[in-house]
Design a protein around this motif. Structure first.
Motif, PDB file in Angstrom:
ATOM      1  N   PHE A  17      70.256 -26.909  28.747  1.00 32.14           N
ATOM      2  CA  PHE A  17      71.623 -26.449  28.574  1.00 32.14           C
ATOM      3  C   PHE A  17      72.596 -27.620  28.568  1.00 32.14           C
ATOM      4  CE2 PHE A  17      70.473 -22.098  30.576  1.00 32.14           C
ATOM      5  CZ  PHE A  17      69.908 -21.709  29.369  1.00 32.14           C
ATOM      6  N   GLU A  18      72.302 -28.638  29.356  1.00 29.85           N
ATOM      7  CA  GLU A  18      73.134 -29.837  29.337  1.00 29.85           C
ATOM      8  C   GLU A  18      73.087 -30.514  27.975  1.00 29.85           C
ATOM      9  OE1 GLU A  18      72.037 -32.479  32.477  1.00 29.85           O
ATOM     10  OE2 GLU A  18      73.365 -31.492  33.917  1.00 29.85           O
ATOM     11  N   VAL A  19      71.907 -30.484  27.342  1.00 32.76           N
ATOM     12  CA  VAL A  19      71.773 -31.083  26.017  1.00 32.76           C
ATOM     13  C   VAL A  19      72.595 -30.290  25.010  1.00 32.76           C
ATOM     14  CG1 VAL A  19      70.165 -31.821  24.219  1.00 32.76           C
ATOM     15  CG2 VAL A  19      69.471 -31.923  26.614  1.00 32.76           C
ATOM     16  N   TYR A  20      72.493 -28.952  25.054  1.00 34.90           N
ATOM     17  CA  TYR A  20      73.327 -28.126  24.179  1.00 34.90           C
ATOM     18  C   TYR A  20      74.807 -28.446  24.398  1.00 34.90           C
ATOM     19  CZ  TYR A  20      69.322 -25.028  23.205  1.00 34.90           C
ATOM     20  OH  TYR A  20      68.129 -24.501  22.818  1.00 34.90           O
ATOM     21  N   GLU A  21      75.209 -28.542  25.655  1.00 32.41           N
ATOM     22  CA  GLU A  21      76.611 -28.816  25.970  1.00 32.41           C
ATOM     23  C   GLU A  21      77.076 -30.128  25.344  1.00 32.41           C
ATOM     24  OE1 GLU A  21      77.273 -28.802  30.129  1.00 32.41           O
ATOM     25  OE2 GLU A  21      77.043 -26.647  30.357  1.00 32.41           O
ATOM     26  N   LYS A  22      76.285 -31.181  25.504  1.00 37.62           N
ATOM     27  CA  LYS A  22      76.672 -32.489  24.967  1.00 37.62           C
ATOM     28  C   LYS A  22      76.836 -32.436  23.448  1.00 37.62           C
ATOM     29  CE  LYS A  22      74.552 -35.290  28.619  1.00 37.62           C
ATOM     30  NZ  LYS A  22      73.477 -36.261  28.948  1.00 37.62           N
ATOM     31  N   ILE A  23      75.929 -31.729  22.787  1.00 36.15           N
ATOM     32  CA  ILE A  23      75.997 -31.638  21.327  1.00 36.15           C
ATOM     33  C   ILE A  23      77.227 -30.835  20.901  1.00 36.15           C
ATOM     34  CG2 ILE A  23      74.828 -30.768  19.262  1.00 36.15           C
ATOM     35  CD1 ILE A  23      72.162 -31.260  20.813  1.00 36.15           C
ATOM     36  N   LEU A  24      77.456 -29.704  21.566  1.00 32.62           N
ATOM     37  CA  LEU A  24      78.597 -28.861  21.219  1.00 32.62           C
ATOM     38  C   LEU A  24      79.912 -29.588  21.498  1.00 32.62           C
ATOM     39  CD1 LEU A  24      77.223 -25.493  22.633  1.00 32.62           C
ATOM     40  CD2 LEU A  24      77.476 -26.092  20.219  1.00 32.62           C
ATOM     41  N   GLN A  25      79.988 -30.275  22.618  1.00 26.60           N
ATOM     42  CA  GLN A  25      81.206 -31.034  22.941  1.00 26.60           C
ATOM     43  C   GLN A  25      81.448 -32.142  21.921  1.00 26.60           C
ATOM     44  OE1 GLN A  25      80.397 -32.365  26.917  1.00 26.60           O
ATOM     45  NE2 GLN A  25      80.684 -30.347  27.834  1.00 26.60           N
ATOM     46  N   HIS A  26      80.379 -32.821  21.529  1.00 26.70           N
ATOM     47  CA  HIS A  26      80.494 -33.925  20.570  1.00 26.70           C
ATOM     48  C   HIS A  26      81.021 -33.439  19.220  1.00 26.70           C
ATOM     49  CE1 HIS A  26      79.560 -37.909  19.014  1.00 26.70           C
ATOM     50  NE2 HIS A  26      78.909 -37.368  17.998  1.00 26.70           N
ATOM     51  N   ASN A  27      80.755 -32.159  18.906  1.00 32.16           N
ATOM     52  CA  ASN A  27      81.189 -31.590  17.624  1.00 32.16           C
ATOM     53  C   ASN A  27      82.393 -30.672  17.754  1.00 32.16           C
ATOM     54  OD1 ASN A  27      78.951 -32.190  15.346  1.00 32.16           O
ATOM     55  ND2 ASN A  27      77.933 -32.029  17.340  1.00 32.16           N
ATOM     56  N   ASP A  28      83.032 -30.711  18.932  1.00 29.40           N
ATOM     57  CA  ASP A  28      84.231 -29.891  19.181  1.00 29.40           C
ATOM     58  C   ASP A  28      83.996 -28.411  18.901  1.00 29.40           C
ATOM     59  OD1 ASP A  28      85.861 -32.107  19.927  1.00 29.40           O
ATOM     60  OD2 ASP A  28      86.142 -32.602  17.808  1.00 29.40           O
ATOM     61  N   ILE A  29      82.828 -27.921  19.299  1.00 29.76           N
ATOM     62  CA  ILE A  29      82.500 -26.506  19.147  1.00 29.76           C
ATOM     63  C   ILE A  29      82.669 -25.818  20.503  1.00 29.76           C
ATOM     64  CG2 ILE A  29      80.663 -24.850  18.613  1.00 29.76           C
ATOM     65  CD1 ILE A  29      79.511 -26.925  16.681  1.00 29.76           C
ATOM     66  N   ASP A  30      83.438 -24.765  20.537  1.00 27.77           N
ATOM     67  CA  ASP A  30      83.672 -24.036  21.786  1.00 27.77           C
ATOM     68  C   ASP A  30      82.395 -23.332  22.241  1.00 27.77           C
ATOM     69  OD1 ASP A  30      86.336 -24.753  21.844  1.00 27.77           O
ATOM     70  OD2 ASP A  30      87.002 -22.947  20.775  1.00 27.77           O
ATOM     71  N   TYR A  31      82.229 -23.262  23.539  1.00 28.74           N
ATOM     72  CA  TYR A  31      81.095 -22.515  24.093  1.00 28.74           C
ATOM     73  C   TYR A  31      81.490 -21.946  25.445  1.00 28.74           C
ATOM     74  CZ  TYR A  31      80.203 -26.587  27.071  1.00 28.74           C
ATOM     75  OH  TYR A  31      80.329 -27.596  27.983  1.00 28.74           O
TER      76      TYR A  31
END
Length: 360
Positions: A17-31
């Protein structure tokens, strides 16, 4: 575009989940993290571009997935990872065998019985050795070679009697499956016992006994390793896993060969074909060979170990190699969000595979 990560009851942390978070944050995608106990849960889930529900082999987590995912994926038709087709059979070797056999996919010969009488009748004429497995388990745990009819009948009696607790099954075999690693032994055996006797926690309260079935497989001699092929969409990675010393089991041995030229391309082709045919988003396939050196699938899993095979590229469906560094979570999001422009941040993976013995 917004992603919902569904919380798993009683689980406070999961590294991917931390990996998903880093990727989503890097692409400015809300989660957001979603909680099934929230009164607004069913109103909220329909507002997300993607729902992520990753579970482990804990039986409570698998039941949670089975309760929820068919509704999200099959009835509400929401975009999910892993979706129902990909994970309904997770950590259940019986479901996997039936699925593969029904589609005429090359799979190891497997014998499943739900009646004690029929199991005993079959075992009277069986050839030994056989491989006994509980339907759940990984890393070669819950797997035992049965060399005699007497031992087979003892297992049948247990399976159709009091049942078998997977965390208490074959302690010596489990120690070998853990490669006699003191850290792992402490984590998986000593720590639960300490929790039981000093903190009053039952280390096995997430598991039910395996009973009223028995699963046996044909033993195929001459397999000194298996081949793990991981598929995500139209990409493949693979490596060899060698057996433990004086043992028939390869999964979890920590002895790998990641050289691409040593991978049997037949395994890649079969894995691609099966994933496409059965609609898997991602899948790991474990292969061995029959007597004629034809690849056979042992088992499958939507989630799998760490990242040695992702280190420097992947094969496409035409078995052409593409250089590059990837992590599974990134490619899962690319496909599930249908977002090929997704950017991969600089992620350092502290992989146990990289600490293992590698055959260079």
């Amino acid at each position: 575009m917004k992603v919902g990560i569904i919380k798993i009851p009683k689980v406070s942390f999961r590294s991917m989940f931390e990996v998903y978070e880093k990727i989503l944050q890097h692409n400015d995608i809300d989660y957001d993290y979603l909680d099934i106990h929230d009164d607004k849960f069913w109103d909220k889930v329909t507002t997300y571009s993607l729902l992520i529900l990753r579970v482990s082999q804990n039986q409570d987590e698998i039941r949670f997935y089975e309760n929820l995912m068919p509704i999200l994926s099959n009835y509400l038709h929401l975009s999910c990872y892993p979706n129902y087709k990909t994970a309904w059979h997770y950590d259940d070797k019986i479901k996997q065998y039936y699925l593969l056999k029904a589609h005429n996919i090359p799979v190891v010969e497997t014998y499943v019985f739900y009646e004690k009488k029929k199991a005993n009748e079959w075992i009277n004429d069986a050839d030994f050795p056989l491989i006994f497995k509980l339907k759940g388990g990984a890393g070669s745990t819950n797997v035992k070679m049965v060399r005699s009819r007497r031992i087979a009948k003892k297992l049948i009696n247990r399976s159709f009697g009091s049942g078998i607790m997977q965390e208490k099954f074959d302690y010596f075999g489990k120690l070998k499956a853990l490669n006699y690693d003191l850290t792992k032994i402490a984590k998986y055996h000593l720590k639960p016992l300490a929790n039981k006797y000093f903190r009053g926690k039952d280390p096995y309260n997430n598991y039910l006994p395996h009973k009223n079935y028995i699963l046996l497989q044909k033993f195929y001699p001459g397999n000194d390793y298996d081949t793990r092929v991981a598929i995500i969409g139209k990409r493949a990675w693979a490596f060899k896993r060698f057996n433990r010393k004086n043992d028939f089991r390869a999964s979890g041995s920590n002895n790998y060969d990641v050289k691409r030229e040593n991978i049997d391309k037949q395994c890649l082709k079969i894995a691609f074909e099966v994933s496409k045919k059965l609609g898997f988003q991602s899948m790991a396939f474990d292969f061995i060979y029959d007597e004629k050196k034809n690849p056979l699938i042992i088992e499958i899993s939507y989630t799998y170990g760490d990242y040695p095979e992702f280190s420097d590229g992947y094969w496409d469906e035409n078995l052409n190699w593409h250089d590059g560094f990837y992590v599974p979570e990134y490619l899962e999001l690319v496909d599930a969000l249908n977002y090929p422009e997704l950017k991969l941040p600089d992620i350092t993976i502290d992989s146990p595979y990289r600490k293992a013995k590698m055959n260079k």
